[in-house]
Design a protein around this motif. Structure first.
Motif, PDB file in Angstrom:
ATOM      1  N   VAL A  50       0.846  -1.272  -0.109  1.00 32.21           N
ATOM      2  CA  VAL A  50       0.003   0.046   0.007  1.00 32.21           C
ATOM      3  C   VAL A  50       0.860   1.373   0.113  1.00 32.21           C
ATOM      4  O   VAL A  50       0.305   2.322  -0.244  1.00 32.21           O
ATOM      5  N   GLU A  51       2.020   1.168   0.466  1.00 29.83           N
ATOM      6  CA  GLU A  51       2.839   2.437   0.628  1.00 29.83           C
ATOM      7  C   GLU A  51       3.037   3.098  -0.738  1.00 29.83           C
ATOM      8  O   GLU A  51       2.799   4.381  -0.930  1.00 29.83           O
ATOM      9  N   SER A  52       3.494   2.273  -1.922  1.00 25.82           N
ATOM     10  CA  SER A  52       3.553   2.862  -3.117  1.00 25.82           C
ATOM     11  C   SER A  52       2.449   3.451  -3.706  1.00 25.82           C
ATOM     12  O   SER A  52       2.681   4.638  -4.234  1.00 25.82           O
ATOM     13  N   CYS A  53       1.160   2.827  -3.534  1.00 23.63           N
ATOM     14  CA  CYS A  53       0.008   3.473  -4.041  1.00 23.63           C
ATOM     15  C   CYS A  53      -0.354   4.897  -3.460  1.00 23.63           C
ATOM     16  O   CYS A  53      -0.578   5.609  -4.160  1.00 23.63           O
ATOM     17  N   PHE A  54      -0.311   4.929  -2.258  1.00 21.69           N
ATOM     18  CA  PHE A  54      -0.462   6.116  -1.626  1.00 21.69           C
ATOM     19  C   PHE A  54       0.454   7.183  -1.803  1.00 21.69           C
ATOM     20  O   PHE A  54       0.024   8.451  -1.987  1.00 21.69           O
ATOM     21  N   ASN A  55       1.671   6.902  -2.074  1.00 17.86           N
ATOM     22  CA  ASN A  55       2.592   7.847  -2.340  1.00 17.86           C
ATOM     23  C   ASN A  55       2.235   8.646  -3.883  1.00 17.86           C
ATOM     24  O   ASN A  55       2.893   9.604  -4.180  1.00 17.86           O
ATOM     25  N   MET A  56       1.502   7.700  -4.569  1.00 16.62           N
ATOM     26  CA  MET A  56       1.223   8.467  -6.093  1.00 16.62           C
ATOM     27  C   MET A  56       0.091   9.404  -5.876  1.00 16.62           C
ATOM     28  O   MET A  56      -0.291  10.106  -6.918  1.00 16.62           O
ATOM     29  N   VAL A  60      -0.897  13.948  -1.289  1.00 16.39           N
ATOM     30  CA  VAL A  60       0.145  13.212  -0.176  1.00 16.39           C
ATOM     31  C   VAL A  60       1.371  13.553  -0.323  1.00 16.39           C
ATOM     32  O   VAL A  60       2.128  13.571  -1.266  1.00 16.39           O
ATOM     33  N   GLU A  61       2.062  13.990   0.817  1.00 16.51           N
ATOM     34  CA  GLU A  61       3.268  14.618   0.986  1.00 16.51           C
ATOM     35  C   GLU A  61       4.501  13.359   1.010  1.00 16.51           C
ATOM     36  O   GLU A  61       5.582  13.452   0.661  1.00 16.51           O
TER      37      GLU A  61
END
Length: 215
Positions: A50-56, A60-61
């Motif tokens: 999930v980390e990579s997806c939310f970073n996109m 989202v900072e």
């Protein structure tokens, strides 16, 4: 004459230094960026997924993988994996609510994992993989409860949701090598088999909604 000339020059300098032109001039200083950032802490299985997806996402900072909800301070990954520390693998998201709301983040959350499987996501089994929302305020709690009911009512996932909605207490950042793990290890077997396909599905869906940062 030299003395007279020197006196006149001194007088002119004095008048110039104390005249209107000598008043302090206003300086236009750009105000600092006063955006009010907020935090969201959620667990939906392996944090690599999930980390990579939310970073996109726009707004989202930063996204940090870590552990929350347990009883041991400074837990290690190996300790959390035993399921004995009580921690869940989570991501802590720093976001700008003027660009993306907490409710929108939860829409992504429901999309990225199955909230109907108790202590399990796919082949990842254990309490550390539980579905959980750690709310940072009463407003987040209300938003989470509403979002869960709405997603369940739409039958976005078949079955009853088992997602916990509990108050945030502490967050422990995971080891450095876990941060940005997929980007650093896309060919690792788990990443290529599980994380990669999930990211592609996510990009297709939320890219169509214009919610992704430009690459």
């Amino acid at each position: 004459m030299k003395n007279l000339a020197l006196f006149i020059l001194t007088l002119l300098v004095f008048v110039g230094c104390n005249g209107q032109d000598s008043k302090p001039k206003s300086i236009n200083i750009k105000p600092k960026n006063n955006r009010k950032m907020e935090l969201a802490t959620i667990g939906g299985g392996c944090f690599w997924c999930v980390e990579s997806c939310f970073n996109m996402l726009k707004g989202v900072e930063s996204v940090t993988s870590g552990y929350s909800g347990g009883h041991k301070d400074n837990p290690t990954y190996e300790e959390v994996c035993t399921g004995e520390t009580g921690h869940a693998e989570v991501v802590q998201i720093k976001f700008d609510p003027s660009i993306i709301s907490f409710s929108k983040l939860l829409e992504v959350f429901w999309f990225l994992h199955n909230p109907t499987t108790l202590n399990r996501q796919g082949n990842d089994i254990g309490t550390q993989y539980r579905s959980v929302i750690f709310y940072h305020s009463e407003q987040q709690k209300q938003d989470a409860e509403i979002s869960l009911k709405n997603s369940e009512a739409k039958q976005e996932w078949e079955g009853k949701y088992v997602t916990e909605i509990v108050p945030f207490e502490k967050f422990w950042a995971a080891e450095t090598y876990h941060q940005g793990y997929y980007n650093a290890n896309p060919t690792q077997p788990y990443c290529s088999a599980v994380v990669g396909p999930k990211i592609q599905k996510f990009k297709k869906h939320f890219g169509a909604l214009d919610m992704l940062k430009s690459e």
